[in-house]
Design an enzyme around this catalytic site. Sequence first.
Site, PDB file in Angstrom:
ATOM      1  N   GLU A 131      57.463  63.711   3.631  1.00  0.00           N
ATOM      2  CA  GLU A 131      57.422  65.070   4.167  1.00  0.00           C
ATOM      3  C   GLU A 131      58.620  65.345   5.069  1.00  0.00           C
ATOM      4  O   GLU A 131      59.187  66.443   5.056  1.00  0.00           O
ATOM      5  CB  GLU A 131      56.113  65.303   4.921  1.00  0.00           C
ATOM      6  CG  GLU A 131      54.861  65.184   4.065  1.00  0.00           C
ATOM      7  CD  GLU A 131      54.890  66.088   2.843  1.00  0.00           C
ATOM      8  OE1 GLU A 131      55.581  67.135   2.869  1.00  0.00           O
ATOM      9  OE2 GLU A 131      54.233  65.748   1.842  1.00  0.00           O
ATOM     10  N   HIS A 134      61.582  66.404   3.041  1.00  0.00           N
ATOM     11  CA  HIS A 134      61.617  67.833   2.703  1.00  0.00           C
ATOM     12  C   HIS A 134      62.218  68.642   3.853  1.00  0.00           C
ATOM     13  O   HIS A 134      62.968  69.601   3.620  1.00  0.00           O
ATOM     14  CB  HIS A 134      60.198  68.342   2.415  1.00  0.00           C
ATOM     15  CG  HIS A 134      59.705  68.020   1.042  1.00  0.00           C
ATOM     16  ND1 HIS A 134      60.422  68.298  -0.098  1.00  0.00           N
ATOM     17  CD2 HIS A 134      58.536  67.447   0.619  1.00  0.00           C
ATOM     18  CE1 HIS A 134      59.732  67.920  -1.159  1.00  0.00           C
ATOM     19  NE2 HIS A 134      58.593  67.400  -0.752  1.00  0.00           N
ATOM     20  N   GLU A 198      60.528  66.853  -5.501  1.00  0.00           N
ATOM     21  CA  GLU A 198      59.572  65.782  -5.217  1.00  0.00           C
ATOM     22  C   GLU A 198      60.211  64.421  -5.446  1.00  0.00           C
ATOM     23  O   GLU A 198      60.044  63.497  -4.639  1.00  0.00           O
ATOM     24  CB  GLU A 198      58.317  65.939  -6.079  1.00  0.00           C
ATOM     25  CG  GLU A 198      57.449  67.126  -5.700  1.00  0.00           C
ATOM     26  CD  GLU A 198      57.076  67.137  -4.224  1.00  0.00           C
ATOM     27  OE1 GLU A 198      56.618  66.101  -3.709  1.00  0.00           O
ATOM     28  OE2 GLU A 198      57.257  68.189  -3.578  1.00  0.00           O
TER      29      GLU A 198
END
Length: 287
Positions: A131, A134, A198
């Site tokens: 995360e 990202h 991803e």
Amino acid sequence: MNSFKTAILLAAMTALFMGLGYLIGGASGAMIAFFVAAAMNLFAYWNSDKMVLSMHGATRVDEATAPAYVRLVRQLAENAGLPMPATYIMNQPQPNAFATGRNPEHAAVAVTTGLLEALSPEELAGVLAHELSHIRNRDTLTMTITATIAGAISMLANFAFFFGGSRERGGIVGTIALAILAPMAAGLVQMAISRTREYEADAMGAQISGRPLWLASALEKIDRAAHAVPNGAAEANPATAHMFIINPLHGGARDNLFSTHPATANRIAKLREIAAAEGRAQGRPWG
């Protein structure tokens, strides 16, 4: 580059929004839809992260309320060279997580209670590192704005379905067709921006945590649980599905429009390849 992609995305979403407005009210409807879309784009830039967190009932936590989780995020953020993001927990039994925010200075990480209960500290570190990737790649702005605008387009499509459009522009048949195609178009845009990201976040997350197999093990557990444990908030807001580390939806007809994740088995295989390559480079067994 991500800022340019975000601008293209906003333009595409605005055009689709105007198309729906034209169907409902002709040229005047398209103009109204343009101004509404412009206002929505501005609002989404500044507030989409708060909206998404609210949709999922996320509660902000700190070291006093969730010490292990918050300290782990802080350690990994330091590893990644990032400012400390805000930390949230969603009261949701399905193990899952997402990141949001318009830039690294205004970012947040949210995990479910199910994730904290299901994973080991090492596996949790793998997920949080993903995360944070990202955030570092500035994916979160595009992903969060997409969720907000795609949700709005879906609602407008439903409005078109119930209230109909002009007979000169296809009448109820055209309205129904566009009511189906609008959320599909939104889903396709999400698919285009999410799948490669991803893989990139998996690879960078492996670098941040230092152990690719921590994330591989976590993905295995999360994917298995996501198919067995429903996520009510995600089902109610399917346009946010692309933000999660694993697709939180159960695969119904509507859910499939918002299927944005690469196959989990493929992601795990790539992480195992990374681990194997690192092991060979360092002359040690990989793992």
